[in-house]
Design a protein around this motif. Structure first.
Motif, PDB file in Angstrom:
ATOM      1  N   GLY A   1     -15.843   0.056   3.941  1.00 58.32           N
ATOM      2  CA  GLY A   1     -15.255   0.371   5.229  1.00 58.32           C
ATOM      3  C   GLY A   1     -13.744   0.333   5.266  1.00 58.32           C
ATOM      4  N   VAL A   2     -13.080   0.110   4.116  1.00 64.09           N
ATOM      5  CA  VAL A   2     -11.623   0.067   4.121  1.00 64.09           C
ATOM      6  C   VAL A   2     -11.083   1.406   4.627  1.00 64.09           C
ATOM      7  N   ASP A   3     -10.124   1.344   5.538  1.00 65.13           N
ATOM      8  CA  ASP A   3      -9.602   2.550   6.185  1.00 65.13           C
ATOM      9  C   ASP A   3      -8.083   2.494   6.158  1.00 65.13           C
ATOM     10  N   LEU A   4      -7.470   3.256   5.225  1.00 66.99           N
ATOM     11  CA  LEU A   4      -6.022   3.211   5.081  1.00 66.99           C
ATOM     12  C   LEU A   4      -5.290   3.836   6.263  1.00 66.99           C
ATOM     13  N   THR A   5      -5.989   4.590   7.105  1.00 66.86           N
ATOM     14  CA  THR A   5      -5.310   5.185   8.254  1.00 66.86           C
ATOM     15  C   THR A   5      -4.801   4.110   9.210  1.00 66.86           C
ATOM     16  N   ARG A   6      -5.301   2.877   9.061  1.00 70.57           N
ATOM     17  CA  ARG A   6      -4.830   1.770   9.894  1.00 70.57           C
ATOM     18  C   ARG A   6      -3.739   0.943   9.200  1.00 70.57           C
ATOM     19  N   SER A   7      -3.372   1.364   8.005  1.00 72.69           N
ATOM     20  CA  SER A   7      -2.361   0.615   7.264  1.00 72.69           C
ATOM     21  C   SER A   7      -0.960   0.986   7.740  1.00 72.69           C
ATOM     22  N   LYS A   8      -0.052   0.000   7.733  1.00 67.20           N
ATOM     23  CA  LYS A   8       1.339   0.255   8.086  1.00 67.20           C
ATOM     24  C   LYS A   8       2.130   0.736   6.872  1.00 67.20           C
ATOM     25  N   ASN A   9       1.495   0.747   5.705  1.00 69.97           N
ATOM     26  CA  ASN A   9       2.197   1.089   4.466  1.00 69.97           C
ATOM     27  C   ASN A   9       1.670   2.356   3.817  1.00 69.97           C
ATOM     28  N   GLY A  10       1.183   3.297   4.603  1.00 68.65           N
ATOM     29  CA  GLY A  10       0.724   4.562   4.034  1.00 68.65           C
ATOM     30  C   GLY A  10      -0.659   4.934   4.489  1.00 68.65           C
ATOM     31  N   LYS A  11      -0.934   6.217   4.564  1.00 66.87           N
ATOM     32  CA  LYS A  11      -2.230   6.709   5.012  1.00 66.87           C
ATOM     33  C   LYS A  11      -3.116   7.174   3.863  1.00 66.87           C
ATOM     34  N   THR A  12      -2.581   7.230   2.649  1.00 68.22           N
ATOM     35  CA  THR A  12      -3.360   7.572   1.455  1.00 68.22           C
ATOM     36  C   THR A  12      -3.071   6.514   0.398  1.00 68.22           C
ATOM     37  N   TRP A  13      -3.904   6.483  -0.640  1.00 63.02           N
ATOM     38  CA  TRP A  13      -3.705   5.492  -1.701  1.00 63.02           C
ATOM     39  C   TRP A  13      -2.387   5.722  -2.421  1.00 63.02           C
ATOM     40  N   ARG A  14      -1.958   6.970  -2.606  1.00 58.22           N
ATOM     41  CA  ARG A  14      -0.680   7.221  -3.272  1.00 58.22           C
ATOM     42  C   ARG A  14       0.480   6.678  -2.442  1.00 58.22           C
ATOM     43  N   GLN A  15       0.421   6.895  -1.119  1.00 54.22           N
ATOM     44  CA  GLN A  15       1.481   6.373  -0.260  1.00 54.22           C
ATOM     45  C   GLN A  15       1.487   4.844  -0.265  1.00 54.22           C
ATOM     46  N   TRP A  16       0.297   4.259  -0.219  1.00 61.33           N
ATOM     47  CA  TRP A  16       0.219   2.800  -0.213  1.00 61.33           C
ATOM     48  C   TRP A  16       0.743   2.213  -1.509  1.00 61.33           C
ATOM     49  N   LEU A  17       0.378   2.810  -2.652  1.00 53.28           N
ATOM     50  CA  LEU A  17       0.835   2.306  -3.943  1.00 53.28           C
ATOM     51  C   LEU A  17       2.353   2.398  -4.077  1.00 53.28           C
ATOM     52  N   ALA A  18       2.948   3.408  -3.421  1.00 49.60           N
ATOM     53  CA  ALA A  18       4.403   3.553  -3.479  1.00 49.60           C
ATOM     54  C   ALA A  18       5.116   2.374  -2.835  1.00 49.60           C
ATOM     55  N   THR A  19       4.420   1.672  -1.942  1.00 45.57           N
ATOM     56  CA  THR A  19       5.013   0.495  -1.291  1.00 45.57           C
ATOM     57  C   THR A  19       4.703  -0.798  -2.059  1.00 45.57           C
ATOM     58  N   GLN A  20       3.939  -0.682  -3.144  1.00 47.15           N
ATOM     59  CA  GLN A  20       3.539  -1.851  -3.927  1.00 47.15           C
ATOM     60  C   GLN A  20       4.056  -1.751  -5.363  1.00 47.15           C
ATOM     61  N   LYS A  21       5.299  -1.253  -5.514  1.00 47.45           N
ATOM     62  CA  LYS A  21       5.847  -1.000  -6.851  1.00 47.45           C
ATOM     63  C   LYS A  21       6.007  -2.268  -7.679  1.00 47.45           C
ATOM     64  N   ASP A  22       6.130  -3.409  -7.022  1.00 50.49           N
ATOM     65  CA  ASP A  22       6.251  -4.661  -7.785  1.00 50.49           C
ATOM     66  C   ASP A  22       4.918  -5.086  -8.400  1.00 50.49           C
ATOM     67  N   SER A  23       3.821  -4.514  -7.884  1.00 52.39           N
ATOM     68  CA  SER A  23       2.487  -4.924  -8.349  1.00 52.39           C
ATOM     69  C   SER A  23       1.776  -3.852  -9.161  1.00 52.39           C
ATOM     70  N   PHE A  24       1.997  -2.561  -8.808  1.00 51.95           N
ATOM     71  CA  PHE A  24       1.255  -1.483  -9.461  1.00 51.95           C
ATOM     72  C   PHE A  24       2.181  -0.311  -9.769  1.00 51.95           C
ATOM     73  N   ALA A  25       1.743   0.508 -10.718  1.00 52.08           N
ATOM     74  CA  ALA A  25       2.512   1.690 -11.097  1.00 52.08           C
ATOM     75  C   ALA A  25       1.560   2.859 -11.340  1.00 52.08           C
ATOM     76  N   ILE A  26       2.011   4.052 -10.985  1.00 48.22           N
ATOM     77  CA  ILE A  26       1.239   5.276 -11.210  1.00 48.22           C
ATOM     78  C   ILE A  26       1.855   6.018 -12.387  1.00 48.22           C
ATOM     79  N   HIS A  27       1.024   6.417 -13.340  1.00 51.41           N
ATOM     80  CA  HIS A  27       1.481   7.154 -14.514  1.00 51.41           C
ATOM     81  C   HIS A  27       0.736   8.488 -14.599  1.00 51.41           C
ATOM     82  N   GLY A  28       1.276   9.405 -15.379  1.00 53.09           N
ATOM     83  CA  GLY A  28       0.636  10.692 -15.576  1.00 53.09           C
ATOM     84  C   GLY A  28       0.977  11.685 -14.478  1.00 53.09           C
TER      85      GLY A  28
END
Length: 238
Positions: A200-227
């Motif tokens: 039931g996780v719903d990122l549309t209620r997140s203050k840090n992005g509406k998609t997983w890519r947007q959310w990950l962009a706010t978590q650069k100290d913890s995660f990184a996207i490659h490729g």
């Protein structure tokens, strides 16, 4: 590199229109849908399933012949891929007969993401690039005590929307990465894995992005996207 494009092709004789909101949620992290079609016999099954009323989709009447809907979907899927109109197919069905199409697309290294009900045939789900079961899990809601009655006799304010807990998301994603060989997770599969781990996780209620890519962009100290493109993956930040 631009975001990969996909054609959403729905077997309207096999899937109910009431599942369309779940279907849209399941496609949110796959890619851009430039083609959205639903196929079916407008005089029977597809009409009963309610698809002609879904205005976001192009409804295509497949006729009354045996397996007419399946054949038309296969023809259109191959046509869209061979002409280079899309980079991949999102097929919504539970019918194992589409396994032939799945094998063909896999041999062409063209992604086929399948969305189906719990009755989906293993012949299809085991060949597809990914498989998501709908309806998606419904979040378990804690019981809320009734709002106090105000002096004027009017109940209190309505229940505020649930806020997405970033700490819970980070903790869950770290656990998933630790469980994966090489410590990586394809972006194409992130929505499905996180949905299974946090129903039931719903990122549309997140203050840090509406998609997983947007959310990950706010978590650069913890995660990184490659490729790039379809080969993007997420891993823990160094």
């Amino acid at each position: 590199m631009t975001e990969p494009t996909f054609a959403l092709l729905i077997d309207g004789d096999n899937i109910r229109a009431s599942l369309y909101p779940d279907i849209r949620r399941a496609t949110a992290e796959i890619g851009q849908m430039t083609t959205r079609r639903v196929y079916g016999n407008a005089t029977s099954a597809a009409m009963e399933n309610g698809w002609p009323n879904v205005t976001q989709l192009r409804f295509i009447h497949s006729g009354t012949g045996k397996n007419a809907t399946d054949l038309l979907i296969c023809v259109d899927a191959m046509d869209l891929v061979l002409r280079g109109v899309v980079d991949g197919i999102i097929l919504v069905t539970a019918d194992g007969d589409f396994s032939h199409l799945a094998h063909y697309l896999r041999e062409r290294r063209t992604p086929l993401h399948c969305i189906g009900t719990a009755q989906i045939s293993p012949r299809l789900s085991e060949v597809a690039t990914s498989c998501t079961i709908v309806p998606l899990p419904i979040p378990v809601k804690a019981e809320i005590p009734p709002a106090p009655i105000l002096a004027a006799g009017i109940s209190g304010a309505s229940k505020p929307p649930k806020v997405v807990d970033d700490k819970a998301l980070c903790k869950t994603l770290r656990r998933l990465l630790q469980e994966k060989k090489g410590g990586t997770l394809p972006m194409l599969h992130l929505h499905q894995h996180m949905g299974e781990a946090l129903p039931g996780v719903d990122l549309t209620r997140s203050k840090n992005g509406k998609t997983w890519r947007q959310w990950l962009a706010t978590q650069k100290d913890s995660f990184a996207i490659h490729g790039e493109g379809q080969n993007r993956y997420v891993r823990a930040a160094p």
